[in-house]
Design an enzyme around this catalytic site. Structure first.
Site, PDB file in Angstrom:
ATOM      1  N   ASP A  95      52.218 -18.250   7.872  1.00  0.00           N
ATOM      2  CA  ASP A  95      51.833 -17.899   9.384  1.00  0.00           C
ATOM      3  C   ASP A  95      52.926 -17.580  10.441  1.00  0.00           C
ATOM      4  O   ASP A  95      52.873 -17.124  11.442  1.00  0.00           O
ATOM      5  CB  ASP A  95      50.931 -18.903  10.250  1.00  0.00           C
ATOM      6  N   CYS A 121      41.936 -25.412   7.647  1.00  0.00           N
ATOM      7  CA  CYS A 121      40.685 -24.857   7.807  1.00  0.00           C
ATOM      8  C   CYS A 121      39.310 -25.909   7.623  1.00  0.00           C
ATOM      9  O   CYS A 121      38.187 -25.347   8.037  1.00  0.00           O
ATOM     10  CB  CYS A 121      40.610 -23.802   6.871  1.00  0.00           C
TER      11      CYS A 121
END
Lengths: 463, 463
Positions: A294, A42
């Protein structure tokens, strides 16, 4: 007890840390496909922008920190195959050379996600050496930085205007590039309502980004000789108009899909969007095999099983998997899809469901827009917060909140108040009962989220 | 239906607004003792500082706004006596001249609080004309401004270092005055633990405020001829040392007590700290007489009945009283004592109980201190948040949180996440289950409050 986690990102590392925490006697090994364990993907846009001055700073923890927490890291190592019955993980070591069979007692699969490659002509043939990039890993980050530094290009096209696309638009603008952003859907940041997306778009355009929405990218190609830049992107607007943009760098960031091959080939079931099915204890159904992050389905508190890959969720799921792999009995409490993104000087955030999502989930939603100041307007520096509240007509239950406002307007933690309220199944009316803090420079006697909640209740009463 | 609210501050106005909202046909009158209905007394320090450029800006709503909401305002009007059986309120109008009997169907008493006058020699004899001030009303504010402007003094003594005292220290410093702050208790901001109070004190001292804690003010007197300023304040430290400070302005802000004469003389019962007793519907027990705000006891979610006057609470109680006076059936959900104060560039906040408060309430509390970044440290501008988590040893229930950090570290809304968690009786362990937002410039994958919660859980596990 030997616990093996596959994956050096949020889920795998969280699992390993937690396993060591609950069972300090456990042997814990983490298999990492690259050389960058526990890096904050991120944070990549802020390295590209130059705000993070060295890529090593993107590590949540250093290699030494991780080893000090008691885990063994196997870097540049690929997990090839799980022998579930034999409790053995088959690996290929650095350089793709040495094969190894690693026995385990408990396995946590955290293989993550990979970027989607949309069906754009030319995308398969062009790569980083041509200035065409995907972005999900540190290696891809380094490739982008090479393109920027070696070509000195001053122009970029970003295909996609989701979270990563927006952050990269800001990051590349901060480096001085002219950025064109192309989004297939009618508005940028399609994870919030278009009314808020339009405010995000105004931020982009106000900072010099050229934005084309409702625009489908058809082809990426090497530009003709004599063209201003070496790449050309051809797209078509919803109205049928042709858009051609030249750029020295093209970044395709249109989402991710779960990386499930390892688990599925070992016999794990697939669930929503093809992600690995897990129960709330993060068990795959295969004996002694957990999965998190994920690559797995997401248990959502309002939607049930869905797929909603987020770093926060991966941390939580990994922690649950690690605790249970070490003999614990924790359950993942469920996601609300809480997200925030900073776009230049503003932030946009959401939690829970938007109107159409709530309707699809069987609710009878009502969505009301409202604006309120982040703090008393008489104190200097106040900012308006644009809010959208979604609740169920019959029960009055709070289903979702979306916020947009200045980066210093405490948008992120205001959405968290809403997330905490939704977590507990509060009605929108009950939000006014919360004892929230107030001082004129930082709030109002009724906080902005309470004013928004009251506006929703008034709207329903007036219908 | 005629509803009369007594008091032009938070409780009375909130009651009147809500009564009109739920019963647009009701006649609503608000009796206001001065000429300043619906003024934000919490904003006074920012008018004194000069940040609020005109005192009229301190009004939450203008006179016209309030009349447009359908209430009749009776300014400069004193409520003298309630004839409960006759449903009549006896008033004295502007200038103390006209007596009037105002019939009502439902009455809401919001007489508020008045400043405590500590037993300081000379305090009774000196007043605003001498430069000695209390501070709770607009008239007192104007008196302070007159002292500042007419004398041009450059020095002030503030007796008390609670919320108002700290804000006034900042406000007077911003005007260029040299400020000396005297606090009887061992640390400033005694509503938080001294470990955080010490950080607040460092802020004060770093901005030039002279702070004496553990220092009891004994006398305020006119200074001798030839003294540098016209007032002298004499105090004694805990160690017995004499402290004498000369100043042109002395501000005594050592708390408030409920103003209950009207209601008690009408037969209302008194409760905690002598405040008017009310049930959770804000009924006094007298027929058709409600009360709300700083004059009533506070129903606290963890403490039961207490006295904790706060503007946020007054708004909520007033709203409940107004709704019920108009025929509704709402209950005040209870306070958690959530508070935040900005002190120069920092903010301090609390919600719920501190260790000694929890112990006195029958819990077996454990308090753990922790520090975490407000957002990922690799992104520029991160700030440490100092946290203190208090939970019950046996049940793990979250009882209280205290935070201190930069004014842009989202301290206020982070304490509100904790307040929302406590509202729902969460355990500290469950705080990690909350789906809170994350982006590197505004948070962490585990928010700071979750890291603090995890530190508490680890601490307990390690005992």
């Amino acid at each position: 007890m030997h616990i093996v986690a596959i994956g050096g990102s949020d889920a795998g590392i969280s699992a390993a840390l937690r396993a060591r925490e609950v069972d300090p006697g456990a042997e814990v090994t983490v298999v990492v496909a690259d050389a960058y364990p526990n890096f904050s993907i991120c944070g990549i846009p802020y390295y590209v922008s130059g705000e993070v001055t060295h890529w090593r700073n993107l590590a949540h923890r250093t290699y030494a920190d991780l080893e000090a927490a008691g885990m063994h890291l196997r870097l540049d190592t690929i997990a090839r195959k799980v022998d579930v019955a034999g409790h053995v993980l088959h690996l290929t070591g650095p350089g793709g050379v040495a094969e190894e069979a690693l026995p385990y007692d408990q396995l946590v699969v955290g293989t993550g996600a990979v970027p989607v490659r949309p069906p754009i002509s030319g995308l398969a043939d062009l790569g980083p050496a041509d200035g065409v990039h995907l972005l999900h890993s540190m290696d891809e980050t380094f490739a982008i930085m090479r393109t920027l530094e070696e070509t000195g290009t001053q122009s970029a096209v970003i295909v996609g205007a989701g979270y990563v696309g927006l952050e990269m638009a800001e990051g590349l603008s901060a480096r001085g590039l002219g950025v064109t952003q192309l989004e297939r859907l009618p508005e940028v940041l399609p994870t919030v309502d278009p009314e808020l997306g339009a405010l995000v778009r105004a931020q982009l355009e106000g900072h010099g980004v050229t934005v084309h929405t409702g625009t489908d990218v058809k082809a990426i190609a090497r530009a003709d000789a004599g063209a201003p830049e070496r790449l050309r992107v051809d797209a078509v607007t919803a109205g049928g108009e042709q858009v051609s943009v030249h750029a020295g760098l093209v970044l395709v960031v249109t989402g991710v899909r779960p990386e499930t091959d390892l688990a599925v080939s070992a016999g794990a079931e697939a669930g929503a969007r093809g992600a690995i099915w897990v129960d709330k204890a993060m068990r795959t159904g295969l004996p002694d095999v957990y999965a998190a992050g994920d690559c797995v389905i997401t248990h959502h508190r309002l939607l049930g099983e869905t797929y909603l890959p987020l770093g926060t969720t991966a941390h939580k799921q990994g922690r649950v998997a690690g605790e249970n792999a070490a003999g614990g009995h924790r359950q993942f409490a469920g996601s609300l899809g809480t997200q925030v993104v900073k776009v230049f000087d503003q932030a946009a955030a959401r939690t829970g469901l938007r109107d159409h999502e709530a309707r699809a989930a069987g609710f009878d939603p009502v969505t009301v827009a409202f604006q309120a100041d982040d703090h008393k307007a008489y104190y200097p520096g106040s900012h308006k917060i644009a809010m959208r509240f979604t609740g169920d007509r019959e029960t009055g239950r709070l289903l979702g909140v979306q916020l947009f406002g200045h980066k210093h307007a405490e948008i992120a933690k205001r959405i968290d108040i809403a997330a905490t309220a939704i977590h507990h199944g509060m009605t929108i009316d009950e939000v006014s009962d919360l004892d929230l803090s107030y001082t004129p420079p930082l709030g109002s006697p009724w906080d902005a989220v309470q004013m928004g909640a009251q506006a929703w209740v008034r709207h329903l009463g007036a219908q």
